[in-house]
Design a protein around this motif. Structure first.
Motif, PDB file in Angstrom:
ATOM      1  N   LEU A 267       0.835  -1.199   0.000  1.00 58.55           N
ATOM      2  CA  LEU A 267       0.000   0.000   0.000  1.00 58.55           C
ATOM      3  C   LEU A 267       0.873   1.254   0.000  1.00 58.55           C
ATOM      4  CD1 LEU A 267      -2.809  -0.704   2.634  1.00 58.55           C
ATOM      5  CD2 LEU A 267      -3.044  -0.712   0.145  1.00 58.55           C
ATOM      6  N   ARG A 268       0.433   2.264  -0.714  1.00 58.48           N
ATOM      7  CA  ARG A 268       1.048   3.590  -0.611  1.00 58.48           C
ATOM      8  C   ARG A 268      -0.050   4.560  -0.189  1.00 58.48           C
ATOM      9  NH1 ARG A 268       5.334   7.502  -3.351  1.00 58.48           N
ATOM     10  NH2 ARG A 268       6.637   5.975  -2.275  1.00 58.48           N
ATOM     11  N   ILE A 269       0.199   5.278   0.911  1.00 62.99           N
ATOM     12  CA  ILE A 269      -0.769   6.240   1.445  1.00 62.99           C
ATOM     13  C   ILE A 269      -0.122   7.620   1.399  1.00 62.99           C
ATOM     14  CG2 ILE A 269      -2.309   6.794   3.354  1.00 62.99           C
ATOM     15  CD1 ILE A 269      -1.912   3.930   4.352  1.00 62.99           C
ATOM     16  N   GLU A 270      -0.773   8.545   0.702  1.00 61.82           N
ATOM     17  CA  GLU A 270      -0.212   9.875   0.510  1.00 61.82           C
ATOM     18  C   GLU A 270      -1.169  10.940   1.049  1.00 61.82           C
ATOM     19  OE1 GLU A 270       1.783  10.128  -3.627  1.00 61.82           O
ATOM     20  OE2 GLU A 270       0.263   8.538  -3.808  1.00 61.82           O
ATOM     21  N   TRP A 271      -0.599  11.988   1.618  1.00 63.25           N
ATOM     22  CA  TRP A 271      -1.371  13.141   2.086  1.00 63.25           C
ATOM     23  C   TRP A 271      -0.856  14.404   1.421  1.00 63.25           C
ATOM     24  CZ3 TRP A 271      -0.254  17.832   4.225  1.00 63.25           C
ATOM     25  CH2 TRP A 271      -1.328  18.567   4.760  1.00 63.25           C
ATOM     26  N   ARG A 272      -1.765  15.236   0.958  1.00 67.19           N
ATOM     27  CA  ARG A 272      -1.407  16.542   0.406  1.00 67.19           C
ATOM     28  C   ARG A 272      -2.408  17.574   0.893  1.00 67.19           C
ATOM     29  NH1 ARG A 272       0.068  15.442  -6.006  1.00 67.19           N
ATOM     30  NH2 ARG A 272       1.778  13.959  -5.650  1.00 67.19           N
ATOM     31  N   GLU A 273      -1.953  18.778   1.137  1.00 63.75           N
ATOM     32  CA  GLU A 273      -2.820  19.833   1.643  1.00 63.75           C
ATOM     33  C   GLU A 273      -3.840  20.242   0.581  1.00 63.75           C
ATOM     34  OE1 GLU A 273       0.225  23.503   0.465  1.00 63.75           O
ATOM     35  OE2 GLU A 273      -0.270  23.071   2.556  1.00 63.75           O
ATOM     36  N   SER A 287     -14.016  26.409   5.371  1.00 61.97           N
ATOM     37  CA  SER A 287     -13.614  25.562   6.492  1.00 61.97           C
ATOM     38  C   SER A 287     -12.120  25.274   6.477  1.00 61.97           C
ATOM     39  CB  SER A 287     -14.402  24.251   6.451  1.00 61.97           C
ATOM     40  OG  SER A 287     -15.771  24.475   6.707  1.00 61.97           O
ATOM     41  N   LYS A 288     -11.641  24.721   7.579  1.00 58.54           N
ATOM     42  CA  LYS A 288     -10.218  24.443   7.740  1.00 58.54           C
ATOM     43  C   LYS A 288      -9.746  23.378   6.770  1.00 58.54           C
ATOM     44  CE  LYS A 288     -11.030  21.103  11.488  1.00 58.54           C
ATOM     45  NZ  LYS A 288     -10.897  20.881  12.945  1.00 58.54           N
ATOM     46  N   ASP A 289      -8.442  23.388   6.531  1.00 65.80           N
ATOM     47  CA  ASP A 289      -7.813  22.438   5.612  1.00 65.80           C
ATOM     48  C   ASP A 289      -7.484  21.151   6.349  1.00 65.80           C
ATOM     49  OD1 ASP A 289      -6.451  21.179   3.581  1.00 65.80           O
ATOM     50  OD2 ASP A 289      -4.641  22.402   3.768  1.00 65.80           O
ATOM     51  N   ILE A 290      -8.021  20.040   5.861  1.00 68.12           N
ATOM     52  CA  ILE A 290      -7.676  18.729   6.441  1.00 68.12           C
ATOM     53  C   ILE A 290      -6.821  17.914   5.476  1.00 68.12           C
ATOM     54  CG2 ILE A 290      -9.677  18.619   7.973  1.00 68.12           C
ATOM     55  CD1 ILE A 290     -10.994  16.774   5.874  1.00 68.12           C
ATOM     56  N   GLY A 291      -6.696  18.377   4.239  1.00 69.52           N
ATOM     57  CA  GLY A 291      -5.820  17.718   3.281  1.00 69.52           C
ATOM     58  C   GLY A 291      -6.481  16.607   2.489  1.00 69.52           C
ATOM     59  N   ASN A 292      -5.802  16.191   1.437  1.00 66.43           N
ATOM     60  CA  ASN A 292      -6.241  15.128   0.545  1.00 66.43           C
ATOM     61  C   ASN A 292      -5.501  13.836   0.855  1.00 66.43           C
ATOM     62  OD1 ASN A 292      -7.826  16.796  -1.626  1.00 66.43           O
ATOM     63  ND2 ASN A 292      -5.887  17.895  -1.345  1.00 66.43           N
ATOM     64  N   VAL A 293      -6.192  12.723   0.751  1.00 65.62           N
ATOM     65  CA  VAL A 293      -5.584  11.409   0.977  1.00 65.62           C
ATOM     66  C   VAL A 293      -5.796  10.556  -0.255  1.00 65.62           C
ATOM     67  CG1 VAL A 293      -5.686   9.283   2.328  1.00 65.62           C
ATOM     68  CG2 VAL A 293      -5.892  11.500   3.478  1.00 65.62           C
ATOM     69  N   ARG A 294      -4.750   9.854  -0.649  1.00 65.08           N
ATOM     70  CA  ARG A 294      -4.866   8.884  -1.732  1.00 65.08           C
ATOM     71  C   ARG A 294      -4.232   7.581  -1.280  1.00 65.08           C
ATOM     72  NH1 ARG A 294      -2.745   9.260  -8.071  1.00 65.08           N
ATOM     73  NH2 ARG A 294      -3.950   7.452  -8.794  1.00 65.08           N
ATOM     74  N   VAL A 295      -4.920   6.460  -1.531  1.00 61.65           N
ATOM     75  CA  VAL A 295      -4.414   5.134  -1.169  1.00 61.65           C
ATOM     76  C   VAL A 295      -4.368   4.280  -2.430  1.00 61.65           C
ATOM     77  CG1 VAL A 295      -4.739   3.088   0.261  1.00 61.65           C
ATOM     78  CG2 VAL A 295      -5.433   5.339   1.129  1.00 61.65           C
ATOM     79  N   THR A 296      -3.187   3.770  -2.740  1.00 64.31           N
ATOM     80  CA  THR A 296      -3.006   2.965  -3.951  1.00 64.31           C
ATOM     81  C   THR A 296      -2.199   1.704  -3.647  1.00 64.31           C
ATOM     82  OG1 THR A 296      -1.009   4.240  -4.519  1.00 64.31           O
ATOM     83  CG2 THR A 296      -3.083   4.963  -5.507  1.00 64.31           C
ATOM     84  N   ARG A 297      -2.269   0.764  -4.572  1.00 64.69           N
ATOM     85  CA  ARG A 297      -1.383  -0.405  -4.561  1.00 64.69           C
ATOM     86  C   ARG A 297      -0.989  -0.662  -6.011  1.00 64.69           C
ATOM     87  NH1 ARG A 297      -3.896  -4.470  -1.510  1.00 64.69           N
ATOM     88  NH2 ARG A 297      -2.452  -4.276   0.239  1.00 64.69           N
ATOM     89  N   GLY A 298       0.306  -0.559  -6.275  1.00 63.92           N
ATOM     90  CA  GLY A 298       0.774  -0.711  -7.641  1.00 63.92           C
ATOM     91  C   GLY A 298       0.210   0.342  -8.573  1.00 63.92           C
TER      92      GLY A 298
END
Length: 323
Positions: A267-273, A287-298
């Motif tokens: 798994l690769r888990i990434e966070w970006r504002e 509203s406040k910034d909680i960021g973006n999340v992406r979860v991938t495999r391959g």
């Protein structure tokens, strides 16, 4: 904040009025409201089902969604959150400004019947395949909660389904679990940039809600969750966000410091504002910034959700939480 306060008062009152032995009464109440429901089949204590303050379908699901091309949509803030699906037939985004008022949206994604769901009280977004044993189900909101999470019902058998897990908890479908579909939770601007030919859900013609505003102002900074009577998690704020994949989870605050994260199973888990909370200020775009999340495999998207920690622990008390 006034609405949040009113919900808290209502929740406390409901708890105080609940009789100690309410199983039979709960069964009778369920049977009256859901006449096709087989209440004899259940994998949960019916006393765990609480009123959400609205009746069956009081929060109306969108069964026939309308979409517009990205280039024709105006009025959304760049960082407003959307959950989206993509495939050979294109990409389709579902803004939280609509989901927060409807909680369930039906969709046909490249021939696959899907339910896109959102429970504000747990902050849980999930997309599910609506096919069970070869039949296509349609879903509505039951007006009930369990562990503060949305309980859905299907129109065909009126079985009750836990949105957090996709599991049938009462009724003829007990023992079945909906299949989670990979979907990304990102900002409107990120979706728009990656999928300029994509389409986005627009409010239904019959909708009368204040789209763009949240009825849960200040909820994600509240001291405790609404309509929840279980144990609070240890070592983490109950209202802290966690990223869940299967039964494992990673605290969002930890991910912000350590992104990208690569796990031993690929798994690769990434966070970006750059994504607004849907549960902070009255106007979601402010509203406040909680960021973006992406979860991938391959490189392929994986099914995941971003939940409040209390809900994760309620459903997965022994799950692995990195914090």
């Amino acid at each position: 904040m006034r609405l949040v306060h009113a919900l808290i008062v209502s929740a406390v009152a409901a708890v105080l009025l609940m009789p100690a032995a309410a199983v039979a009464e709960s069964a009778r109440s369920l049977q009256k409201e859901f006449p096709k429901l087989d209440v004899a089949r259940s994998v949960v204590d019916l006393r765990e089902l609480q009123s959400g303050g609205v009746p069956r379908d009081g929060i109306p699901a969108i069964l026939a969604p309308d979409f517009l091309p990205v280039r024709e949509v105006t009025g959304l803030g760049d960082d407003e959150p959307v959950i989206f699906l993509s495939g050979s037939c294109g990409a389709f985004a579902f803004p939280y400004r609509i989901l927060i008022w409807h909680e369930i949206v039906h969709h046909d994604q490249c021939g696959l019947p899907v339910a896109v769901t959102y429970c504000p009280l747990c902050n849980t977004s999930m997309a599910f395949d609506r096919q069970v044993d070869g039949a296509v189900l349609s879903f509505g909101t039951s007006g009930r909660l369990r562990h503060s999470d949305l309980v859905m019902y299907d129109h065909q058998t009126e079985s009750l389904w836990q949105q957090f897990t996709g599991e049938a908890i009462v009724g003829s479908h007990v023992g079945k679990t909906l299949t989670a579909i990979p979907a990304r939770i990102e900002s409107w601007s990120r979706f728009r940039e990656e999928f300029p030919d994509g389409r986005i859900l627009v409010p239904p013609s019959w909708g009368r809600s204040a789209y763009g505003r949240t009825p849960y102002e200040g909820y994600d900074s509240a001291p405790s969750p609404l309509r929840y009577q279980g144990r609070m998690p240890r070592g983490i704020d109950p209202m802290a966000r966690v990223v869940r994949v299967g039964e494992r989870a990673w605290a969002l605050a930890w991910l912000r410091k350590n992104s990208p994260v690569d796990t031993s199973d690929g798994l690769r888990i990434e966070w970006r504002e750059g994504q607004n909370s849907a549960l902070d200020r009255a106007v979601i775009a402010r509203s406040k910034d909680i960021g973006n999340v992406r979860v991938t495999r391959g490189g392929a998207d994986m099914a995941y959700s971003v939940d409040f920690a209390f809900a994760y622990r309620a459903f997965y008390p022994d799950g692995e939480l990195v914090k």
